[in-house]
Write an enzyme that holds these catalytic residues in place. Structure first.
Site, PDB file in Angstrom:
ATOM      1  N   LYS A   9     -18.459  15.918 -42.970  1.00  0.00           N
ATOM      2  CA  LYS A   9     -20.019  15.824 -42.983  1.00  0.00           C
ATOM      3  C   LYS A   9     -20.371  15.350 -44.278  1.00  0.00           C
ATOM      4  O   LYS A   9     -21.397  14.699 -44.313  1.00  0.00           O
ATOM      5  CB  LYS A   9     -20.505  17.508 -42.625  1.00  0.00           C
ATOM      6  CG  LYS A   9     -20.073  17.801 -41.205  1.00  0.00           C
ATOM      7  CD  LYS A   9     -20.013  16.928 -40.371  1.00  0.00           C
ATOM      8  CE  LYS A   9     -19.314  17.576 -38.936  1.00  0.00           C
ATOM      9  NZ  LYS A   9     -17.876  17.193 -38.984  1.00  0.00           N
ATOM     10  N   GLY A  73       4.241  30.883 -42.886  1.00  0.00           N
ATOM     11  CA  GLY A  73       4.586  32.422 -42.071  1.00  0.00           C
ATOM     12  C   GLY A  73       5.251  32.023 -40.792  1.00  0.00           C
ATOM     13  O   GLY A  73       4.972  31.255 -39.947  1.00  0.00           O
ATOM     14  N   GLY A 140     -13.227   9.717 -29.443  1.00  0.00           N
ATOM     15  CA  GLY A 140     -13.615  11.220 -29.483  1.00  0.00           C
ATOM     16  C   GLY A 140     -14.254  11.745 -30.841  1.00  0.00           C
ATOM     17  O   GLY A 140     -15.144  10.820 -31.478  1.00  0.00           O
ATOM     18  N   SER A 227      -7.051   8.585 -33.770  1.00  0.00           N
ATOM     19  CA  SER A 227      -7.781   9.831 -33.616  1.00  0.00           C
ATOM     20  C   SER A 227      -7.830  10.004 -31.914  1.00  0.00           C
ATOM     21  O   SER A 227      -8.611   9.788 -31.266  1.00  0.00           O
ATOM     22  CB  SER A 227      -9.067   9.836 -33.994  1.00  0.00           C
ATOM     23  OG  SER A 227      -9.935   8.672 -33.414  1.00  0.00           O
ATOM     24  N   VAL A 228      -6.623  10.639 -31.573  1.00  0.00           N
ATOM     25  CA  VAL A 228      -6.178  11.090 -30.240  1.00  0.00           C
ATOM     26  C   VAL A 228      -5.929  12.268 -29.743  1.00  0.00           C
ATOM     27  O   VAL A 228      -5.168  12.729 -28.858  1.00  0.00           O
ATOM     28  CB  VAL A 228      -4.823   9.980 -29.750  1.00  0.00           C
ATOM     29  CG1 VAL A 228      -5.161   8.697 -29.703  1.00  0.00           C
ATOM     30  CG2 VAL A 228      -3.567  10.453 -30.598  1.00  0.00           C
ATOM     31  N   GLY A 229      -6.653  13.101 -30.378  1.00  0.00           N
ATOM     32  CA  GLY A 229      -6.790  14.441 -30.224  1.00  0.00           C
ATOM     33  C   GLY A 229      -5.767  15.237 -31.177  1.00  0.00           C
ATOM     34  O   GLY A 229      -5.186  14.657 -32.212  1.00  0.00           O
ATOM     35  N   HIS A 402     -45.969  23.362 -35.145  1.00  0.00           N
ATOM     36  CA  HIS A 402     -46.315  22.170 -34.913  1.00  0.00           C
ATOM     37  C   HIS A 402     -46.580  21.400 -36.187  1.00  0.00           C
ATOM     38  O   HIS A 402     -47.327  22.075 -37.040  1.00  0.00           O
ATOM     39  CB  HIS A 402     -47.396  21.924 -33.866  1.00  0.00           C
ATOM     40  CG  HIS A 402     -47.973  20.337 -33.862  1.00  0.00           C
ATOM     41  ND1 HIS A 402     -47.179  19.363 -33.287  1.00  0.00           N
ATOM     42  CD2 HIS A 402     -49.154  19.919 -34.638  1.00  0.00           C
ATOM     43  CE1 HIS A 402     -48.298  18.422 -33.581  1.00  0.00           C
ATOM     44  NE2 HIS A 402     -49.369  18.584 -34.218  1.00  0.00           N
TER      45      HIS A 402
END
Length: 423
Positions: A9, A73, A140, A227-229, A402
């Site tokens: 972002k 972990g 995607g 970027s295939v998931g 408004h």
């Protein structure tokens, strides 16, 4: 925080400001001369935001007396009442264990990701210069957002998508509008392709593929983003040692309250069923914490909003029109464009619309879909309304300030009953 929502972002915001300076300022009487982009400085700003927020998490841990154990972990053994979890060389014991190991990018077989020439979502956030030509496999959320970033900054972007339909997860009207807008912005989105061999050289990346007609094609680019998931991070949990149940996709099997098949063991986020969304993961985590504390935590998976932070933004909650048709649900539609909205006109951005779907018999809101400026913020009104079982008439009778973009949500609610006031 590190390689997902927050850094992407930050880059989207910077690239949007750059695109506005190039294409939008003149129409508003602002002259600044030809802008230039300092990519290293943009990346450094993004990294600074990430550092600030991750540092804030450390501060919250300290404030709430949470002990942080650094390391990978995995289960070391145990049973009801006590589980042993190994972290590095240390083994700790816990009565309750919450698995929230997230997900990682899915890679294509035979395509080596070095996050230099061939990038996944991690490398896409750290490209050090604007590529002349950028290829992206996958249309995607990540592909569209990263494609938007680098396209705005001057890259020639081609996106190759295997599915025959664009944004099939979204409402068909929204997907159609988005495809039109993205094409106008310069994104070349090719659907129904079959990816072949990917070759990397010092000069760049070459992607062989068959187009939707089956014709062999070749795409040459300076960089490639895959970027295939995403796939859940469950490989290193040592789940088999304690009998933790996984499904066929490697996700942890849980019930509606995120309980696993093991007593005292819970799982949330990208490692369980449902959309891989940060806010969905947090809602699940809060629910689990409340349940562990003996409270009645609950998460409504039907009202989790989806957002794409492209420009225009795309956001929705609830059912799409095609889902309602498939389910045989009788519904009514209220659809209002931003082109008639005073605030949108003042902002110089009238792209898109708000589309509301309500039950034909009860008027209960079944889904709301927004494409336009600030869609990510506008969708929250619809989420609240649906959480409380509101009818379209409920939103239609609420006073909206408004001039605001939210008035289009109000008009869409009115339009469900064929009585919009300003369109």
């Amino acid at each position: 925080l590190n390689v997902g929502c927050i850094p992407s972002k930050a880059l989207l915001h910077t690239s949007h400001l750059f695109a506005e300076a190039v294409h939008g300022f003149a129409a508003q009487g602002i002259s600044v001369g030809p802008p230039s982009i300092d990519v290293p400085r943009m990346i450094a700003r993004k990294n600074g935001i990430v550092d600030q927020l991750t540092g804030g998490i450390k501060g919250l841990f300290k404030k709430n007396k949470v002990t942080l154990l650094n390391g990978h972990g995995s289960f070391a053994g145990g049973g009801e009442g006590a589980w042993q979890v190994k972290v590095g060389d240390e083994t700790v014991e816990a009565k309750q264990v919450v698995i929230a190991t997230g997900s990682r990018a899915r890679h294509l077989p035979g395509v080596a990701v070095d996050n230099a020439m061939v990038c996944d979502n991690v490398g896409a956030l750290n490209i050090d210069a604007v590529p002349k030509k950028l290829a992206i496999i996958g249309a995607g959320v990540i592909g569209l957002e990263m494609g938007s970033v680098w396209s705005r900054l001057g890259a020639e972007v081609t996106i190759l998508e295997a599915l025959p339909d664009f944004l099939s997860v979204a409402d068909a009207d929204v997907a159609k509008e988005a495809a039109k807008v993205f094409k106008k912005q310069g994104l070349d989105i090719q659907l129904g392709v079959a990816i072949g061999e990917v070759k990397v050289s010092k000069r760049g990346v070459s992607v062989a593929y068959a187009d939707k007609a089956g014709v062999a094609q070749q795409l040459d680019a300076d960089r490639l983003i895959v970027s295939v998931g995403r796939v859940p991070n469950t490989d290193g949990l040592n789940a088999e040692a304690v009998g933790l149940k996984l499904d066929e996709r490697g996700r942890i099997d849980v019930d509606d309250h995120c309980r696993t098949n093991l007593p005292g063991v819970w799982a949330v986020g990208d490692v369980v069923r449902g959309p891989m969304l940060a806010h969905k993961a947090m809602e699940e985590a809060v629910m689990v914490a409340e349940r562990i504390a003996g409270q009645a935590g609950h998460c409504c998976f039907d009202t989790i909003p989806w957002v794409l932070y492209t420009h225009p933004e795309i956001a929705w909650v609830g059912k799409t029109e095609q889902q309602l048709k498939a389910d045989g649900v009788a519904y009514k539609v209220g659809k209002i464009p931003f082109m008639a909205n005073g605030r949108a006109l003042g902002m110089g951005d009238t792209t898109g619309f708000v589309k509301m779907l309500a039950d034909a018999a009860t008027d209960r809101i079944l889904g709301v879909h927004v494409i336009g400026a600030n869609a990510s913020e506008l969708i929250s009104e619809a989420v609240v309304a649906m959480e409380f079982g509101a009818a379209s008439e409920d939103l239609a009778r609420i006073c909206h300030a408004h001039p605001t973009l939210s008035e289009v949500m109000h008009e869409a609610a009115l339009a469900c009953d064929k009585r919009p006031l300003h369109f």
